[in-house]
Design a protein around this motif. Sequence first.
Motif, PDB file in Angstrom:
ATOM      1  N   ALA A  14       0.836  -1.204   0.000  1.00 56.01           N
ATOM      2  CA  ALA A  14       0.000   0.000   0.000  1.00 56.01           C
ATOM      3  C   ALA A  14       0.866   1.248   0.000  1.00 56.01           C
ATOM      4  N   TYR A  15       1.926   1.247   0.746  1.00 59.15           N
ATOM      5  CA  TYR A  15       2.801   2.424   0.809  1.00 59.15           C
ATOM      6  C   TYR A  15       3.513   2.645  -0.528  1.00 59.15           C
ATOM      7  N   ARG A  16       4.008   1.558  -1.127  1.00 61.96           N
ATOM      8  CA  ARG A  16       4.689   1.685  -2.411  1.00 61.96           C
ATOM      9  C   ARG A  16       3.731   2.231  -3.495  1.00 61.96           C
ATOM     10  N   ALA A  17       2.520   1.741  -3.461  1.00 59.07           N
ATOM     11  CA  ALA A  17       1.534   2.213  -4.450  1.00 59.07           C
ATOM     12  C   ALA A  17       1.214   3.671  -4.232  1.00 59.07           C
ATOM     13  N   LEU A  18       1.093   4.069  -2.950  1.00 62.51           N
ATOM     14  CA  LEU A  18       0.769   5.464  -2.643  1.00 62.51           C
ATOM     15  C   LEU A  18       1.942   6.376  -3.016  1.00 62.51           C
ATOM     16  N   ARG A  31      -7.849  -0.415  -6.445  1.00 59.28           N
ATOM     17  CA  ARG A  31      -7.809  -1.021  -7.778  1.00 59.28           C
ATOM     18  C   ARG A  31      -6.387  -1.498  -8.119  1.00 59.28           C
ATOM     19  N   ARG A  32      -5.385  -0.867  -7.528  1.00 54.65           N
ATOM     20  CA  ARG A  32      -3.997  -1.226  -7.809  1.00 54.65           C
ATOM     21  C   ARG A  32      -3.490  -2.339  -6.884  1.00 54.65           C
ATOM     22  N   LEU A  33      -4.296  -2.665  -5.857  1.00 60.22           N
ATOM     23  CA  LEU A  33      -3.862  -3.654  -4.864  1.00 60.22           C
ATOM     24  C   LEU A  33      -4.864  -4.801  -4.822  1.00 60.22           C
ATOM     25  N   PRO A  34      -4.412  -6.022  -4.568  1.00 56.11           N
ATOM     26  CA  PRO A  34      -5.347  -7.156  -4.455  1.00 56.11           C
ATOM     27  C   PRO A  34      -5.892  -7.261  -3.039  1.00 56.11           C
TER      28      PRO A  34
END
Length: 330
Positions: A14-18, A31-34
């Motif tokens: 979650a942190y990497r995506a954010l 949507r970017r995370l399962p």
Amino acid sequence: MLSALGLDEAHEAAYRALVSLGAADVLDLARRLPLGEVATERALRHLERHGLAAQASGRPGRWVAAPPDVALGALVTRRRHELERAESSAALLAREYRARSSEPGVHELVEVVTGRAAVAQRFLQLQLGAVEQVCALVTDGPIAGADAEVGTRARAADRGVAYRVVVEHEVLTRPTGVRDVSAAFGRAEEVRVAERVPTRLLIADRSLAMVPLSEHADEPSALVVHDCALLESLYGLFATVWRHARPLHLGGPPHEPEGPSVPETPDGTDLAILSLLLAGLTDASVAKQLDLGLRTVQRRVRGLMERAGVTTRLQLGWHARDHGWVGRPR
């Protein structure tokens, strides 16, 4: 990768995506995370508690990532401090463990000796091993190994070992009480008498002590105590009994007078008679203990009273104590 900082795989993802998005709504990030929307919001709340994410001001539901160099650096610093504290605690526990393991165990501080022969042998060993002083309390009952004690005491005396012995009054009333005490502890020792002695006890150089566990059983046993708090307590018991006991003269060379006004000191027989009388024995008992006639004892007592210039036996006792005829407590 960031698990050492307290983040699991979901939180790290979650942190990497954010970070890659810079800012995002919960739905966009989900949507970017399962993870699903609920799990994603839960992950963001966890990142917020760790200072890695925050809700954008004026934009409800929108999240922004904290700069990694600042946020992760703070986590690294905090975790480093936690590890340093843990390292200090581990070192302290290690020191405590080493100190405890270096202390003697209970089995090394006390030992139980069982059997008449084993108890007698250990009793002699304590005396033979003494270098400076042997302290003993003697209660009523036969003094076992008196013949062996003579040789033991002689060898100890050759090494300059001093003896201090307190004998229970009842011991002296036995037909051979004085003879037994003299044989067991020698005539030149410091011997005192007490009305009651709490227990038998032998202390060698204040480093080893021996006290009976059972004396009347078929297999007597004793406790040998090494240098510890219990040994100090046993020595304190001896010191208390010794302090309240009366000096007992068993014969031997007389004491020197303490001044020019003191009359000539009585001989060894007179001192033995006087000492036993002060210990509470009757004239008849004194005569029997010292193998003298009753009239001889009474005649010698009268001679002591004349020499001291007193008219009663009570006055004689005080005079004997004040002038060192039977010894004064040290």
